[in-house]
Scaffold this motif. Structure first.
Motif, PDB file in Angstrom:
ATOM      1  N   GLU B 112       0.858  -1.180   0.000  1.00  0.00           N
ATOM      2  CA  GLU B 112       0.000   0.000   0.000  1.00  0.00           C
ATOM      3  C   GLU B 112       0.901   1.239   0.000  1.00  0.00           C
ATOM      4  N   ILE B 113       0.311   2.381  -0.271  1.00  0.00           N
ATOM      5  CA  ILE B 113       1.096   3.615  -0.226  1.00  0.00           C
ATOM      6  C   ILE B 113       0.846   4.291   1.122  1.00  0.00           C
ATOM      7  N   GLY B 114       1.915   4.475   1.887  1.00  0.00           N
ATOM      8  CA  GLY B 114       1.786   5.052   3.219  1.00  0.00           C
ATOM      9  C   GLY B 114       1.634   6.570   3.196  1.00  0.00           C
ATOM     10  N   ASP B 115       1.477   7.152   4.381  1.00  0.00           N
ATOM     11  CA  ASP B 115       1.327   8.604   4.517  1.00  0.00           C
ATOM     12  C   ASP B 115       2.509   9.354   3.910  1.00  0.00           C
ATOM     13  N   THR B 116       3.700   8.747   3.991  1.00  0.00           N
ATOM     14  CA  THR B 116       4.908   9.400   3.471  1.00  0.00           C
ATOM     15  C   THR B 116       5.080   9.184   1.973  1.00  0.00           C
ATOM     16  N   GLY B 117       4.272   8.293   1.386  1.00  0.00           N
ATOM     17  CA  GLY B 117       4.448   7.925  -0.019  1.00  0.00           C
ATOM     18  C   GLY B 117       5.281   6.663  -0.190  1.00  0.00           C
ATOM     19  N   ALA B 118       5.855   6.183   0.908  1.00  0.00           N
ATOM     20  CA  ALA B 118       6.666   4.962   0.826  1.00  0.00           C
ATOM     21  C   ALA B 118       5.762   3.737   0.760  1.00  0.00           C
ATOM     22  N   PRO B 119       6.192   2.674   0.057  1.00  0.00           N
ATOM     23  CA  PRO B 119       5.433   1.428   0.036  1.00  0.00           C
ATOM     24  C   PRO B 119       5.412   0.778   1.421  1.00  0.00           C
ATOM     25  N   VAL B 120       4.198   0.423   1.874  1.00  0.00           N
ATOM     26  CA  VAL B 120       4.023  -0.225   3.183  1.00  0.00           C
ATOM     27  C   VAL B 120       3.466  -1.629   2.943  1.00  0.00           C
ATOM     28  N   LEU B 121       4.143  -2.632   3.494  1.00  0.00           N
ATOM     29  CA  LEU B 121       3.670  -4.010   3.371  1.00  0.00           C
ATOM     30  C   LEU B 121       2.404  -4.152   4.218  1.00  0.00           C
ATOM     31  N   ALA B 122       1.291  -4.496   3.559  1.00  0.00           N
ATOM     32  CA  ALA B 122      -0.031  -4.450   4.211  1.00  0.00           C
ATOM     33  C   ALA B 122      -0.086  -5.270   5.500  1.00  0.00           C
ATOM     34  N   ASP B 123       0.582  -6.438   5.504  1.00  0.00           N
ATOM     35  CA  ASP B 123       0.518  -7.307   6.680  1.00  0.00           C
ATOM     36  C   ASP B 123       1.873  -7.441   7.371  1.00  0.00           C
ATOM     37  N   ALA B 146      16.504   7.776  10.942  1.00  0.00           N
ATOM     38  CA  ALA B 146      15.148   7.779  10.399  1.00  0.00           C
ATOM     39  C   ALA B 146      14.145   8.082  11.498  1.00  0.00           C
ATOM     40  N   GLU B 147      13.570   9.294  11.456  1.00  0.00           N
ATOM     41  CA  GLU B 147      12.608   9.699  12.485  1.00  0.00           C
ATOM     42  C   GLU B 147      11.237   9.101  12.172  1.00  0.00           C
ATOM     43  N   VAL B 148      10.672   8.398  13.142  1.00  0.00           N
ATOM     44  CA  VAL B 148       9.431   7.638  12.918  1.00  0.00           C
ATOM     45  C   VAL B 148       8.219   8.566  12.963  1.00  0.00           C
ATOM     46  N   LEU B 149       7.408   8.522  11.891  1.00  0.00           N
ATOM     47  CA  LEU B 149       6.223   9.376  11.779  1.00  0.00           C
ATOM     48  C   LEU B 149       4.930   8.599  11.971  1.00  0.00           C
ATOM     49  N   ALA B 150       4.914   7.335  11.564  1.00  0.00           N
ATOM     50  CA  ALA B 150       3.689   6.532  11.665  1.00  0.00           C
ATOM     51  C   ALA B 150       4.074   5.075  11.872  1.00  0.00           C
ATOM     52  N   ILE B 151       3.230   4.365  12.613  1.00  0.00           N
ATOM     53  CA  ILE B 151       3.490   2.977  12.988  1.00  0.00           C
ATOM     54  C   ILE B 151       2.217   2.160  12.828  1.00  0.00           C
ATOM     55  N   ARG B 152       2.349   0.946  12.331  1.00  0.00           N
ATOM     56  CA  ARG B 152       1.231  -0.020  12.435  1.00  0.00           C
ATOM     57  C   ARG B 152       1.820  -1.389  12.761  1.00  0.00           C
ATOM     58  N   SER B 153       1.091  -2.195  13.488  1.00  0.00           N
ATOM     59  CA  SER B 153       1.604  -3.497  13.954  1.00  0.00           C
ATOM     60  C   SER B 153       0.552  -4.588  13.875  1.00  0.00           C
ATOM     61  N   THR B 154       1.016  -5.834  13.797  1.00  0.00           N
ATOM     62  CA  THR B 154       0.142  -7.004  13.909  1.00  0.00           C
ATOM     63  C   THR B 154       0.662  -7.870  15.060  1.00  0.00           C
ATOM     64  N   THR B 155       0.047  -9.016  15.268  1.00  0.00           N
ATOM     65  CA  THR B 155       0.473  -9.892  16.372  1.00  0.00           C
ATOM     66  C   THR B 155       1.090 -11.198  15.864  1.00  0.00           C
ATOM     67  N   ASP B 156       1.578 -11.167  14.603  1.00  0.00           N
ATOM     68  CA  ASP B 156       2.170 -12.375  14.027  1.00  0.00           C
ATOM     69  C   ASP B 156       3.503 -12.733  14.683  1.00  0.00           C
TER      70      ASP B 156
END
Lengths: 169, 169
Positions: B112-123, B146-156
């Motif tokens: 997916e395309i993240g807030d920064t425009g970088a590709p984000v692996l959906a899972d 690399a200053e962290v702007l956004a985070i998402r996590s799973t429980t895998d």
């Protein structure tokens, strides 16, 4: 629009710190004990913020909080040993990662004096003796570029820290 | 005493590099795919040389070989996403760590395309979208703060690389 109140900005910063620490718990990492000795005194601390920078020349990065007691010792001594822990070293990790006084920490584990003068864990999974080269200011932490001078390894299983618990492979 | 011949010094250096790479294989590490996009083009590469620098502000270190094609893209774009892989992402790691052309790599995995425009692996196990701050010269490699702007996590469960093979907990 009014500027955000300073206390609101601080609350947002604290929220970001908490979210970051939660997310970092998902980054599985090998556990190391970074040790030093010399005019700055003997010190050792558990660290997962260690990674490879280059193999030409062989160089590790070690990140260290400027406010830590170990920071002063490493800065003065200019040498470290990065002792990578094996699965059976969980207790040593707890001692060096907790509030045990520095003078008592080395009672856990069998420590030898390496070529650099740094304490080397006799049965470390891998031990990298290093000379500190450049030190880079990273805000709350300094980044130490540690040039590898001597290496020894075993074939044990690794100690891994993931989601705030110790595990192995 | 005669100075060592240049070819002897080179042989010793190569010996040190080989010994270092062997020893680094004992440092278990989480596997990440570092991605970027923007004017410098889309790029992504498998990396284990990622670690935490600070939580104030939340900042990661990413080490990148200056000779790599991804280095130029990251430098120009000024943003990255550090996608921490789950155990079921082994094939994605092989694609982004191998010789697959950059244009074909993103066919593996759901991006997916993240807030920064970088590709984000959906899972992704965890995805850190970051803005590049300081860049430090580390010889063959650059160190990107690399200053962290956004985070998402799973429980895998995590994908871990140890002694040149993929494992999980």
């Amino acid at each position: 629009m009014d500027a955000a109140a300073p206390e609101m900005i601080e609350a947002l910063k604290e929220e970001a710190r908490v979210a970051y620490r939660e997310a970092m718990a998902h980054l599985a990492a090998a556990v190391t004990i970074v040790t030093t000795d010399g005019e700055g005194g003997r010190a050792g601390f558990a660290a997962t913020a260690v990674c490879s920078l280059s193999d030409t020349p062989p160089t590790l990065l070690v990140c260290l909080n400027k406010a830590s007691s170990a920071h002063a010792a490493v800065s003065v001594n200019g040498i470290v040993c990065v002792n990578v822990l094996a699965a059976h070293h969980e207790n040593i990790s707890r001692v060096f990662g907790g509030r045990t006084p520095m003078t008592e920490r080395f009672e856990s584990g069998t420590w030898e004096i390496g070529d650099t003068g740094a304490p080397v864990l006799a049965d470390a999974l891998t031990a990298f003796e290093c000379r500190i080269g450049h030190v880079v200011d990273g805000g709350t932490h300094d980044i130490f570029m540690a040039e590898v001078l001597a290496i020894r390894s075993t074939t044990d299983k690794p100690l891994i820290y993931f989601r705030r618990s110790y595990q192995s492979l």
